[in-house]
Design an enzyme around this catalytic site. Structure first.
Site, PDB file in Angstrom:
ATOM      1  N   GLU A  77      -3.273  14.162  12.002  1.00 62.12           N
ATOM      2  CA  GLU A  77      -4.287  13.852  11.005  1.00 62.12           C
ATOM      3  C   GLU A  77      -5.696  14.030  11.567  1.00 62.12           C
ATOM      4  OE1 GLU A  77      -3.644   9.825   9.837  1.00 62.12           O
ATOM      5  OE2 GLU A  77      -1.467  10.062   9.596  1.00 62.12           O
ATOM      6  N   HIS A 122       0.153   2.693  11.858  1.00 58.66           N
ATOM      7  CA  HIS A 122       0.980   3.866  11.576  1.00 58.66           C
ATOM      8  C   HIS A 122       1.157   4.711  12.830  1.00 58.66           C
ATOM      9  CE1 HIS A 122       1.544   7.691   8.856  1.00 58.66           C
ATOM     10  NE2 HIS A 122       2.696   7.111   9.129  1.00 58.66           N
ATOM     11  N   TYR A 159     -15.288   4.023   5.462  1.00 58.94           N
ATOM     12  CA  TYR A 159     -13.837   4.083   5.279  1.00 58.94           C
ATOM     13  C   TYR A 159     -13.278   2.680   5.402  1.00 58.94           C
ATOM     14  CZ  TYR A 159      -8.965   5.376   6.225  1.00 58.94           C
ATOM     15  OH  TYR A 159      -7.598   5.493   6.194  1.00 58.94           O
ATOM     16  N   HIS A 172       0.871  -1.179   0.000  1.00 61.58           N
ATOM     17  CA  HIS A 172       0.000   0.000   0.000  1.00 61.58           C
ATOM     18  C   HIS A 172       0.903   1.223   0.000  1.00 61.58           C
ATOM     19  CE1 HIS A 172      -2.857   3.059   1.181  1.00 61.58           C
ATOM     20  NE2 HIS A 172      -3.849   2.189   1.295  1.00 61.58           N
ATOM     21  N   HIS A 220      -2.270   4.363  15.238  1.00 68.91           N
ATOM     22  CA  HIS A 220      -3.594   4.200  14.646  1.00 68.91           C
ATOM     23  C   HIS A 220      -3.488   3.234  13.472  1.00 68.91           C
ATOM     24  CE1 HIS A 220      -1.669   7.564  12.507  1.00 68.91           C
ATOM     25  NE2 HIS A 220      -2.362   7.188  11.441  1.00 68.91           N
TER      26      HIS A 220
END
Length: 437
Positions: free
Chosen positions: A344, A338, A353, A295, A374
């Site tokens: 963010e 992450h 999502y 990704h 997160h």
């Protein structure tokens, strides 16, 4: 449109391009030829320069427009303080900044008649308007149009993300019709009225106190891709000739001020320049993704960026997660776990999502600050590691992110509202410890 007002508009609706030098007139002959400030402007109009940057800013950074209007902008009484409700600006120090992951459910619609300005509620931000850096993040919910009322922001440009209900932004430079799935940007100082064609509207606003939003550099992607310049639309000239009391509200150093004009200031008959309002249909975004494995970093989804003085480290990036094909082989396809030096704030326009199976609803938001861990919730993770990795299209979704180099500090309202989900951390509970051989 305010009762009794007649909007006179140039032919066509929009001018195409990003950062262009535009020229448009609602009345033929209103735009001077060959100079900016003739001794007598056509029809007795008043020539006025609206500067969004210093005169001596480098040409690539210089933003200004010349306006030709029925009355000079200087023609108004003194502004008086106005109650600001739940609207806030930096420094965001009402409550201590929290390192915790935060998520909010959507707010209920207003119970009382509420227009766009009165419906602004600040959730978080960083920097402050006086320093010329940082952002303020607001949500809006309104159930009536602004009538005989106009707003402008002296603290920054406004990036508006409708989530429910269309907005009709009647600006000094023309009219933007903006629906969910589109965005609008109104420059610092440009006056506008927000009308609600459907009677109700809700969405998100990023108030950018820093450098102008611009298209990100594409690097090895090449000359085309992501948000293409031709898909940005700027309105043609439109004006109203209204001699009726109009309230003009401005945001100045974080506070609201109001003055009662004897006329509507939306009276620009012609204009030319590059300091302009614009809109963009997010469905036009040319999404880039892997066609092999892994990704890629979510920076590939950047629509607009406001740079800081540190190269590649944004004051604010506006990033979207649109419908797209997922084809990566032997890969965990959702966004990975992450911890980020950037902070963010995420919102959801519609759909689901792909990293959150539940709890993140359209009209809600989440905040993951600097170095807070997160990633996908447990349900999304377990589904992804067991998925059949055939090509799959993520449909009917539109999430977005405001990402900033500075910690995003919530307001007191955001930390005390019942919409704050007290159990958000639980979505990462229950992961099994890895088993080593």
């Amino acid at each position: 449109m305010s009762p009794g007002s007649v909007l006179k508009t140039a032919p066509g609706a929009y001018l195409s391009g990003f950062g262009n030098e535009f020229a448009t007139e609602a009345v033929p002959g209103a735009l001077p030829e060959g100079q900016n400030s003739p001794q007598r402007a056509p029809f007795g109009l008043y020539a006025e320069q609206l500067s969004g940057s210093a005169f001596t800013a480098p040409r690539r950074e210089n933003r200004r427009s010349w306006l030709y209007r029925l009355r000079p902008s200087a023609n108004h009484p003194a502004f008086q303080p106005l109650a600001q409700g739940l609207l806030r600006s930096g420094p965001f120090d009402e409550v201590p900044a929290s390192p915790n992951r935060l998520r909010w459910s959507p707010q209920p619609p207003p119970a009382q008649p509420t227009d766009f300005v009165d419906g602004l509620v600040t959730y978080a931000g960083n920097g402050d308007a006086a320093s010329g850096a940082g952002i303020s993040i607001h949500l809006y919910a309104a159930n009536r149009s602004m009538v005989d009322r106009v707003f402008f922001d002296a603290d920054g440009e406004l990036l508006i993300v409708p989530q429910a209900g269309r907005l009709r932004l009647v600006t000094e430079l023309g009219v933007l019709d903006v629906a969910p799935g589109e965005i609008a940007v109104v420059p610092r100082g440009v006056r506008f009225r927000a009308e609600l064609p459907e009677g109700q509207a809700a969405g998100y606003v990023c108030e950018n106190h820093g450098a102008f939003f611009r298209l990100p550099d594409l690097g090895p992607i090449g000359a085309n891709g992501l948000a293409n310049p031709r898909d940005f639309l700027t309105p043609v000239a439109a004006f109203e000739d209204v001699d009726r009391p109009t309230e003009v509200v401005q945001k100045f150093l974080g506070r609201l001020w109001s003055a009662r004009y004897s006329y509507s200031p939306l009276d620009v008959v012609a204009w030319h320049g590059n300091l302009v309002p614009y809109k963009y249909d997010l469905a036009r975004f040319n999404t880039i993704n892997t066609v092999s494995f892994d990704h890629p970093d979510p920076s590939i989804f950047t629509v607009l960026t406001s740079p800081s003085e540190v190269p590649g480290t944004a004051n604010c990036d506006f990033v979207i997660f649109p419908p797209r094909w997922m084809v990566a082989e032997h890969t965990f396809r959702p966004p990975w776990f992450h911890r980020n030096v950037m902070s963010e704030f995420m919102g959801l326009v519609h759909g689901v999502y792909d990293a959150k199976a539940g709890g993140f609803a359209p009209g809600g938001g989440s905040l993951h600050n600097c170095m807070s861990g997160h990633g996908p919730d447990r349900t999304s993770y377990e589904q992804a590691i067991q998925a059949d990795l055939k090509p799959h299209k993520i449909k009917d979704t539109l999430a977005f992110m405001f990402e900033s180099r500075w910690v995003i500090r919530p307001t007191r309202f955001a930390m005390e509202t019942p919409a704050l989900q007290q159990d958000y951390d639980a979505c990462w509970a229950g992961f099994q410890k890895a088993k080593l051989p």
